[in-house]
Design an enzyme around this catalytic site. Structure first.
Site, mmCIF file in Angstrom:
data_model
loop_
_atom_site.group_PDB
_atom_site.id
_atom_site.type_symbol
_atom_site.label_atom_id
_atom_site.label_comp_id
_atom_site.label_asym_id
_atom_site.label_seq_id
_atom_site.Cartn_x
_atom_site.Cartn_y
_atom_site.Cartn_z
ATOM 1 N N CYS A 67 -23.224 0.262 33.966
ATOM 2 C CA CYS A 67 -22.770 0.019 33.455
ATOM 3 C C CYS A 67 -23.729 -0.259 31.909
ATOM 4 C CB CYS A 67 -21.417 -1.197 32.970
ATOM 5 S SG CYS A 67 -20.160 -1.139 32.170
ATOM 6 N N CYS A 70 -21.248 -1.999 29.188
ATOM 7 C CA CYS A 70 -21.393 -3.548 29.444
ATOM 8 C C CYS A 70 -22.724 -4.330 29.143
ATOM 9 C CB CYS A 70 -21.437 -3.939 31.192
ATOM 10 S SG CYS A 70 -20.058 -3.480 32.385
ATOM 11 N N CYS A 316 29.349 4.734 -12.595
ATOM 12 C CA CYS A 316 29.032 5.514 -13.549
ATOM 13 C C CYS A 316 30.424 6.129 -14.199
ATOM 14 C CB CYS A 316 27.814 6.595 -13.409
ATOM 15 S SG CYS A 316 27.787 7.855 -14.326
ATOM 16 N N CYS A 319 30.610 10.090 -13.961
ATOM 17 C CA CYS A 319 30.235 10.551 -12.999
ATOM 18 C C CYS A 319 32.130 10.110 -12.363
ATOM 19 C CB CYS A 319 29.269 9.748 -11.801
ATOM 20 S SG CYS A 319 28.258 9.571 -12.565
#
Length: 412
Positions: A67, A70, A316, A319
């Site tokens: 390994c 490792c 508004c 609007c």
């Protein structure tokens, strides 16, 4: 008898590439299958590295390389163990050689090397997910060795916890649990142990800590203050079924995404941006389609429609004056297959940068053949003005109106 890990190093070479190793021993214990369950209980917090040796020599002839990961990690793991041993007495790091201790490695499902697992009071609670270097291992264990659930006896302690640096990056989950609900407390502690790297957990000893009403059990999640958006509330109370999995799902649902996950999604192009949006309407009323941020692209950028969209604000006055006329124009053109009228509350939804909205109302015409070039409407505010504009700008001539906005005579 204590077992210690020794690194084999080349001393010389003789016939058949025979290596004579000499020992450079670490101070980390090496557990075996026979003594593992006893020795993993010697410290409250034990981090175990299951590994395979870098090489193995058989009678001086066969050299079996194993390994590499490792070999790379082991010096950092040993150094971290020695640092922690010098500063605290409730943490231990240990090793298990899976080439000779197959029994215990098989018991914990070790299939690759190195595998690192955390044990608290002898029980496996977490697979290591920190940074695999000395500093990362030390920091991981220092955090993991703290009490899983902090006990709070008054509101001042909670305030201090919420002002700590960690509370700016991770959620804080605080529970008040009635004394009769021992099973609930056990589930809460198990979950805290499982999620200790992702959140901070505390138990309120008295209901006043969380302003609990009627002394009923309560779990509250405080969102990280450094990650709050304008729409987020600072805290949220659990209202689901009290199970460990139910709590876990609720915590993840109400917690910010980790930076690692954020970066991963960003790099893969799967990141979904946070957008301020109203709820998607379940039904539409009238000839004007209500659009929210989550539906803006699918509606306004629909390639089969010319879209006339109004950005408005509920408060508004202009609007409120224009909207009835906008709705009347939409009603008159509702049978035009390629035309759509839409409305967006610009105070409650994020707006794409392509649309410059500096005041209300603001109107744009978005042609189906050039969605990238919306045209701002600057004409009159009467119904005929709106219809004339759409008739002139539409991608195809309207069925009911000519290009000047004059209604076509219906054929008998």
């Amino acid at each position: 008898t204590a077992h210690y890990m020794c690194h084999a190093q080349t001393r010389g070479m003789i016939l058949f590439l025979f290596f004579l190793p000499f020992a450079v021993c670490s101070e980390l214990p090496e557990f075996t299958t026979d003594d593992f369950n006893v020795r993993v209980n010697e410290k409250p917090n034990t981090l175990v590295m299951f590994y395979a040796p870098w090489y193995h020599v058989t009678f001086g002839v066969n050299i079996i390389f194993r390994c590499g990961h490792c070999k790379k990690l082991k010096p950092s793991f040993i150094a971290a163990g020695e640092r922690l041993a010098a500063t605290t007495d409730n943490i231990a790091l240990a090793l298990v050689d899976c080439t000779t201790q197959e029994g215990i490695c098989g018991e914990f499902g070790v299939k690759g090397y190195p595998t690192i697992k955390l044990f608290k009071d002898g029980k496996h609670v977490h697979d290591f997910d920190g940074t695999r270097d000395e500093e990362g291992i030390v920091n991981y264990m220092l955090k993991r060795s703290k009490p899983v659930v902090r006990e709070l006896s008054d509101a001042n302690q909670l305030a201090d916890m919420l002002e700590s640096p960690g509370a700016g990056k991770q959620p804080v989950i605080v529970a008040y649990i009635e004394s009769s609900r021992k099973g609930w407390l056990e589930s809460f502690r198990e979950l805290a142990s499982e999620l200790l790297m992702d959140a901070s957990f505390a138990q309120a000893q008295v209901p006043d800590v969380l302003d609990v009403v009627d002394g009923k059990s309560l779990v509250r999640l405080y969102r990280p203050k450094n990650m709050l958006s304008r729409l987020d509330s600072p805290s949220v109370d659990f209202d689901g079924e009290w199970t460990k999995e139910g709590l876990k799902d609720w915590i993840f649902k109400n917690s910010p995404e980790s930076f690692t996950e954020f970066l991963k999604k960003f790099m893969t192009g799967s990141l979904i941006p946070h957008v301020k949006s109203e709820e998607i309407p379940t039904e539409q009323k009238g000839a004007v389609v209500k659009v929210v941020a989550h539906t803006f692209d699918s509606v306004v950028n629909d390639p089969s429609k010319d879209v006339f969209v109004i950005f408005h604000a509920p408060w508004c006055g202009h609007c409120k004056h224009l909207m009835p006329k906008f709705e009347t124009a939409a009603e008159k053109l509702k049978d035009e297959p390629d035309i759509l009228f839409a409305a967006v509350d610009a105070t409650a939804n994020d707006i794409p940068e392509l649309f410059l909205v500096h005041g209300y109302p603001t109107l744009y015409f978005v042609p189906k053949l050039s969605k990238e070039a919306p045209k701002q409407y600057e004409g009159g505010r009467e119904v005929d003005d709106l219809i004339n504009f759409v008739a002139r700008e539409s991608s195809q001539e309207l069925r009911g109106y000519d290009r000047t906005g004059v209604a076509k005579k219906s054929e008998l």
